[in-house]
Motif scaffolding. Sequence first.
Motif, PDB file in Angstrom:
ATOM      1  N   VAL A  18     -32.613  42.581  61.343  1.00 36.18           N
ATOM      2  CA  VAL A  18     -33.429  42.921  60.295  1.00 36.18           C
ATOM      3  C   VAL A  18     -34.849  42.457  60.193  1.00 36.18           C
ATOM      4  O   VAL A  18     -35.663  42.871  59.244  1.00 36.18           O
ATOM      5  N   GLN A  21     -37.706  45.068  59.202  1.00 35.62           N
ATOM      6  CA  GLN A  21     -37.683  45.515  58.009  1.00 35.62           C
ATOM      7  C   GLN A  21     -37.803  44.434  56.969  1.00 35.62           C
ATOM      8  O   GLN A  21     -38.565  44.643  55.922  1.00 35.62           O
ATOM      9  N   TYR A  22     -37.495  43.280  57.160  1.00 35.08           N
ATOM     10  CA  TYR A  22     -37.509  42.108  56.368  1.00 35.08           C
ATOM     11  C   TYR A  22     -39.144  41.957  56.317  1.00 35.08           C
ATOM     12  O   TYR A  22     -39.550  41.710  55.263  1.00 35.08           O
ATOM     13  N   ASP A  24     -41.616  43.992  56.877  1.00 27.62           N
ATOM     14  CA  ASP A  24     -42.350  44.829  55.960  1.00 27.62           C
ATOM     15  C   ASP A  24     -42.286  44.484  54.447  1.00 27.62           C
ATOM     16  O   ASP A  24     -43.232  44.832  53.720  1.00 27.62           O
ATOM     17  N   GLN A  25     -40.981  44.181  54.182  1.00 29.14           N
ATOM     18  CA  GLN A  25     -40.800  44.151  52.660  1.00 29.14           C
ATOM     19  C   GLN A  25     -41.553  42.711  52.031  1.00 29.14           C
ATOM     20  O   GLN A  25     -41.783  43.052  50.896  1.00 29.14           O
ATOM     21  N   TYR A 161     -31.785  44.839  54.746  1.00 28.77           N
ATOM     22  CA  TYR A 161     -33.223  45.435  54.721  1.00 28.77           C
ATOM     23  C   TYR A 161     -33.234  46.532  55.627  1.00 28.77           C
ATOM     24  O   TYR A 161     -32.681  46.618  56.641  1.00 28.77           O
ATOM     25  N   GLY A 162     -33.566  47.696  55.109  1.00 28.70           N
ATOM     26  CA  GLY A 162     -33.501  48.934  55.907  1.00 28.70           C
ATOM     27  C   GLY A 162     -31.978  49.529  55.918  1.00 28.70           C
ATOM     28  O   GLY A 162     -31.783  50.191  56.602  1.00 28.70           O
ATOM     29  N   LEU A 164     -29.553  48.074  57.234  1.00 33.07           N
ATOM     30  CA  LEU A 164     -29.050  47.585  58.520  1.00 33.07           C
ATOM     31  C   LEU A 164     -27.944  46.473  58.352  1.00 33.07           C
ATOM     32  O   LEU A 164     -27.769  45.925  57.287  1.00 33.07           O
TER      33      LEU A 164
END
Length: 209
Positions: A18, A21-22, A24-25, A161-162, A164
């Motif tokens: 992740v 995605q992590y 990005d968050q 996250y995302g 996944l």
Amino acid sequence: MVAGMTWLADTRTSYDTVAVQYSDQVRNSPTENPYVRSTLALFADLVSGGPVADVGCGPGHVTAHLRKLGLDAFGIDLSPGMVDVARREYPDTRFAIGSMTDLPLADASLGGLITWWSLIHVPAEELPGVFAHFRRVLRPGGTLLVGFHEGDRINRKTQGYGGLPMNVHVHLHPVARMRTWLTAAGFAVESETVLTPADKAPAAIVFAR
């Protein structure tokens, strides 16, 4: 109970999965929340000199913020995927792969250490050893900042996250228990704060030396 040390492998694999995605968050989280922003600024003020380790740095967003505050900060993370993201995002900052259970740093080499929600996957029986490593690598009077989920339970996280897949346990601890572990490791706890957002689990922030 998380058997043996398989939690380390599960945590590494999950965050490798992740990492993008992590990142990005959480990229802007050090500046978005006023309590987080003020806590990190206070940490920067309390560190009296020397390098600062962000242990469990993830994608490096907190490490980079601490450098903007004037600290000589570098990051260490268990996940090679997270370290790769951190190096791409912040190429002027040093990041290394490593585990807080066997911290690859010299004795009394740090002026400060931050572990920002990176203890949450460590089983309770491993935490005294982790804090002993933190005590070992900090100079006398060095500042420790610990952020964690406050509570008294263990949750299993299978999706992250995302959307996944992940396979990690999330450990919530009362502040009093964290204080007991820190004191036993040789730290003097100086400040304890619990934030209680309406939509999330309570967040605990502890300063110690």
